[in-house]
Scaffold this motif. Sequence first.
Motif, PDB file in Angstrom:
ATOM      1  N   UNK A   7       0.756  -1.027  -0.150  1.00 49.26           N
ATOM      2  CA  UNK A   7       0.123   0.097   0.123  1.00 49.26           C
ATOM      3  C   UNK A   7       0.787   1.170   0.144  1.00 49.26           C
ATOM      4  N   UNK A   8       0.852   1.988  -1.105  1.00 52.32           N
ATOM      5  CA  UNK A   8       1.764   2.996  -1.344  1.00 52.32           C
ATOM      6  C   UNK A   8       0.692   4.695  -1.168  1.00 52.32           C
ATOM      7  N   UNK A   9       1.091   5.697  -0.420  1.00 52.17           N
ATOM      8  CA  UNK A   9       0.242   6.851  -0.408  1.00 52.17           C
ATOM      9  C   UNK A   9       1.500   8.004  -0.080  1.00 52.17           C
ATOM     10  N   UNK A  10       0.972   9.155  -0.206  1.00 59.69           N
ATOM     11  CA  UNK A  10       1.778  10.311  -0.119  1.00 59.69           C
ATOM     12  C   UNK A  10       1.489  10.632   1.338  1.00 59.69           C
ATOM     13  N   UNK A  74      10.579   9.378  -3.602  1.00 56.54           N
ATOM     14  CA  UNK A  74       9.446   9.233  -4.471  1.00 56.54           C
ATOM     15  C   UNK A  74       8.060  10.148  -3.926  1.00 56.54           C
ATOM     16  N   UNK A  75       7.210  10.285  -4.936  1.00 56.31           N
ATOM     17  CA  UNK A  75       5.861  11.018  -4.296  1.00 56.31           C
ATOM     18  C   UNK A  75       5.160  10.339  -3.430  1.00 56.31           C
ATOM     19  N   UNK A  76       4.982   8.880  -3.651  1.00 62.17           N
ATOM     20  CA  UNK A  76       4.277   7.839  -2.707  1.00 62.17           C
ATOM     21  C   UNK A  76       5.373   7.095  -1.933  1.00 62.17           C
ATOM     22  N   UNK A 102      -5.798   2.111   0.515  1.00 63.53           N
ATOM     23  CA  UNK A 102      -5.779   2.292  -0.917  1.00 63.53           C
ATOM     24  C   UNK A 102      -6.001   3.342  -1.561  1.00 63.53           C
ATOM     25  N   UNK A 103      -7.183   4.081  -1.292  1.00 63.16           N
ATOM     26  CA  UNK A 103      -7.965   5.371  -1.769  1.00 63.16           C
ATOM     27  C   UNK A 103      -6.874   6.389  -1.708  1.00 63.16           C
ATOM     28  N   UNK A 104      -5.770   6.255  -0.876  1.00 65.58           N
ATOM     29  CA  UNK A 104      -4.921   7.298  -0.719  1.00 65.58           C
ATOM     30  C   UNK A 104      -3.641   7.369  -1.710  1.00 65.58           C
ATOM     31  N   UNK A 105      -3.555   6.417  -2.672  1.00 62.27           N
ATOM     32  CA  UNK A 105      -2.529   6.037  -3.483  1.00 62.27           C
ATOM     33  C   UNK A 105      -2.699   5.080  -4.318  1.00 62.27           C
TER      34      UNK A 105
END
Length: 118
Positions: A7-10, A74-76, A102-105
């Motif tokens: 799970x990736x996000x900023x 990285x951005x995320x 997951x809605x964050x990235x």
Amino acid sequence: MKYLLLIYYDEKALERLGKAEEKRIEDQSVAYTAQLQAEGKVLGEHRLRPVSTATCVRTQGGQKLVIDGPFAETKEQLGGYTLIDVKDLAEAIEIAKNLESGTLGAVEIRPIQEFGQY
């Protein structure tokens, strides 16, 4: 088949949401994971501390270097993971689509290769 959902996000975007929204996302994530655990589909999951707390060990010129901070800018950032055991990629995709965090990235779905399987 086992899959790792990365799970990736900023992190900065998460901070801008505020504590109430962060708690809502976390509460929904916990509830969904509990449902999947009850179905025997989740093998493990964790949220990660901010990337600023990371430490990297790299090999450079035969030397082991210990470096504070993220491996790459990285951005995320990798914010957590969920390890699942499901029948196929289609089921893994459906689970990934429903991860509130997951809605964050983005959620990267990676099949697990057991040691000895080549």
